[in-house]
Design a protein around this motif. Sequence first.
Motif, PDB file in Angstrom:
ATOM      1  N   ALA A 108       0.841  -1.192   0.000  1.00 24.20           N
ATOM      2  CA  ALA A 108       0.000   0.000   0.000  1.00 24.20           C
ATOM      3  C   ALA A 108       0.878   1.244   0.000  1.00 24.20           C
ATOM      4  O   ALA A 108       1.472   1.594   1.029  1.00 24.20           O
ATOM      5  N   THR A 109       0.959   1.903  -1.131  1.00 23.91           N
ATOM      6  CA  THR A 109       1.725   3.129  -1.236  1.00 23.91           C
ATOM      7  C   THR A 109       1.126   4.172  -0.303  1.00 23.91           C
ATOM      8  O   THR A 109      -0.085   4.391  -0.298  1.00 23.91           O
ATOM      9  N   GLY A 110       1.988   4.793   0.516  1.00 25.36           N
ATOM     10  CA  GLY A 110       1.539   5.829   1.448  1.00 25.36           C
ATOM     11  C   GLY A 110       1.271   5.330   2.846  1.00 25.36           C
ATOM     12  O   GLY A 110       0.994   6.124   3.747  1.00 25.36           O
ATOM     13  N   VAL A 111       1.355   4.017   3.078  1.00 28.48           N
ATOM     14  CA  VAL A 111       1.024   3.469   4.391  1.00 28.48           C
ATOM     15  C   VAL A 111       1.986   3.931   5.476  1.00 28.48           C
ATOM     16  O   VAL A 111       1.581   4.161   6.612  1.00 28.48           O
ATOM     17  N   HIS A 112       3.242   4.113   5.137  1.00 29.03           N
ATOM     18  CA  HIS A 112       4.232   4.491   6.145  1.00 29.03           C
ATOM     19  C   HIS A 112       3.915   5.866   6.729  1.00 29.03           C
ATOM     20  O   HIS A 112       4.093   6.094   7.933  1.00 29.03           O
ATOM     21  N   ALA A 113       3.434   6.784   5.912  1.00 27.44           N
ATOM     22  CA  ALA A 113       3.081   8.124   6.386  1.00 27.44           C
ATOM     23  C   ALA A 113       1.728   8.148   7.097  1.00 27.44           C
ATOM     24  O   ALA A 113       1.445   9.067   7.863  1.00 27.44           O
ATOM     25  N   LEU A 114       0.914   7.143   6.876  1.00 30.30           N
ATOM     26  CA  LEU A 114      -0.447   7.110   7.416  1.00 30.30           C
ATOM     27  C   LEU A 114      -0.512   6.696   8.881  1.00 30.30           C
ATOM     28  O   LEU A 114      -1.466   7.019   9.579  1.00 30.30           O
ATOM     29  N   ARG A 138      -7.799   6.672   6.011  1.00 26.99           N
ATOM     30  CA  ARG A 138      -7.897   5.405   5.277  1.00 26.99           C
ATOM     31  C   ARG A 138      -6.973   5.441   4.073  1.00 26.99           C
ATOM     32  O   ARG A 138      -6.637   6.494   3.563  1.00 26.99           O
ATOM     33  N   LEU A 139      -6.644   4.232   3.589  1.00 24.19           N
ATOM     34  CA  LEU A 139      -5.752   4.101   2.446  1.00 24.19           C
ATOM     35  C   LEU A 139      -6.157   2.881   1.636  1.00 24.19           C
ATOM     36  O   LEU A 139      -6.492   1.839   2.199  1.00 24.19           O
ATOM     37  N   GLN A 140      -6.116   3.023   0.325  1.00 16.71           N
ATOM     38  CA  GLN A 140      -6.388   1.907  -0.575  1.00 16.71           C
ATOM     39  C   GLN A 140      -5.069   1.372  -1.106  1.00 16.71           C
ATOM     40  O   GLN A 140      -4.266   2.119  -1.653  1.00 16.71           O
ATOM     41  N   GLY A 141      -4.840   0.073  -0.923  1.00 21.64           N
ATOM     42  CA  GLY A 141      -3.636  -0.574  -1.431  1.00 21.64           C
ATOM     43  C   GLY A 141      -3.915  -1.294  -2.733  1.00 21.64           C
ATOM     44  O   GLY A 141      -4.970  -1.117  -3.350  1.00 21.64           O
ATOM     45  N   ALA A 142      -2.982  -2.134  -3.127  1.00 22.12           N
ATOM     46  CA  ALA A 142      -3.108  -2.936  -4.347  1.00 22.12           C
ATOM     47  C   ALA A 142      -3.657  -4.307  -3.972  1.00 22.12           C
ATOM     48  O   ALA A 142      -3.003  -5.059  -3.259  1.00 22.12           O
ATOM     49  N   PRO A 143      -4.877  -4.645  -4.411  1.00 23.77           N
ATOM     50  CA  PRO A 143      -5.462  -5.941  -4.032  1.00 23.77           C
ATOM     51  C   PRO A 143      -4.687  -7.115  -4.622  1.00 23.77           C
ATOM     52  O   PRO A 143      -4.249  -7.071  -5.770  1.00 23.77           O
ATOM     53  N   PRO A 144      -4.508  -8.163  -3.827  1.00 32.15           N
ATOM     54  CA  PRO A 144      -3.872  -9.374  -4.353  1.00 32.15           C
ATOM     55  C   PRO A 144      -4.771 -10.018  -5.410  1.00 32.15           C
ATOM     56  O   PRO A 144      -5.995  -9.857  -5.389  1.00 32.15           O
ATOM     57  N   SER A 145      -4.173 -10.756  -6.318  1.00 34.48           N
ATOM     58  CA  SER A 145      -4.950 -11.461  -7.340  1.00 34.48           C
ATOM     59  C   SER A 145      -5.802 -12.549  -6.691  1.00 34.48           C
ATOM     60  O   SER A 145      -5.548 -12.961  -5.557  1.00 34.48           O
ATOM     61  N   GLN A 146      -6.786 -13.037  -7.423  1.00 34.97           N
ATOM     62  CA  GLN A 146      -7.637 -14.126  -6.917  1.00 34.97           C
ATOM     63  C   GLN A 146      -6.805 -15.358  -6.586  1.00 34.97           C
ATOM     64  O   GLN A 146      -7.062 -16.052  -5.618  1.00 34.97           O
TER      65      GLN A 146
END
Length: 172
Positions: A108-114, A138-146
């Motif tokens: 999740a880009t930006g999580v360290h600052a959050l 809140r922060l949106q990350g990159a969802p893992p593939s199925q």
Amino acid sequence: MATNWIFQGRCWKFGDNIPTDALTPTAVMFKSPKEMAAFVLETLNPDFPKQVRPGDILVAGRNFGCSSGRALATKALQATGIGAVVAEQFSRTFYRNCLEIGLPLLEATGVHALVNDGDEVRVDIKTATLENLTTGKRLQGAPPSQFLLGMLQAGGLIPLLKSGRFPGSATR
């Protein structure tokens, strides 16, 4: 086997370029994962192995799990009871090692600052969201593939192979 994708707990925050050697120092490499858990990340935060609780969330910066690629590092981290690991970016070997043993993780880009160390956080692996319950951000990350979600749900690669069910595969 993971059936719950949502984890909530204390945030343990670490920086960039944390090597697997910091997760499992050389002196403990021949112990069981449970024994190694008593030393995980102690050189960076001596309180971590003593105070981490099941469900807590480890948050890190970029290149988490770099260096030697010790596969035992992920098993020792999992043995601490950590709920999930969220980072700006993982070493690719560390990332795959976590998935292979069923340790939930999220980029999740930006999580360290959050977040700050000690914040109460909630992470939903399936929807790739992280919420800092202390600040309300809140922060949106990159969802893992199925497929990767299926591997995590099965509890890792070996349980997935034994199940014969391969998410996202047209053959099954």
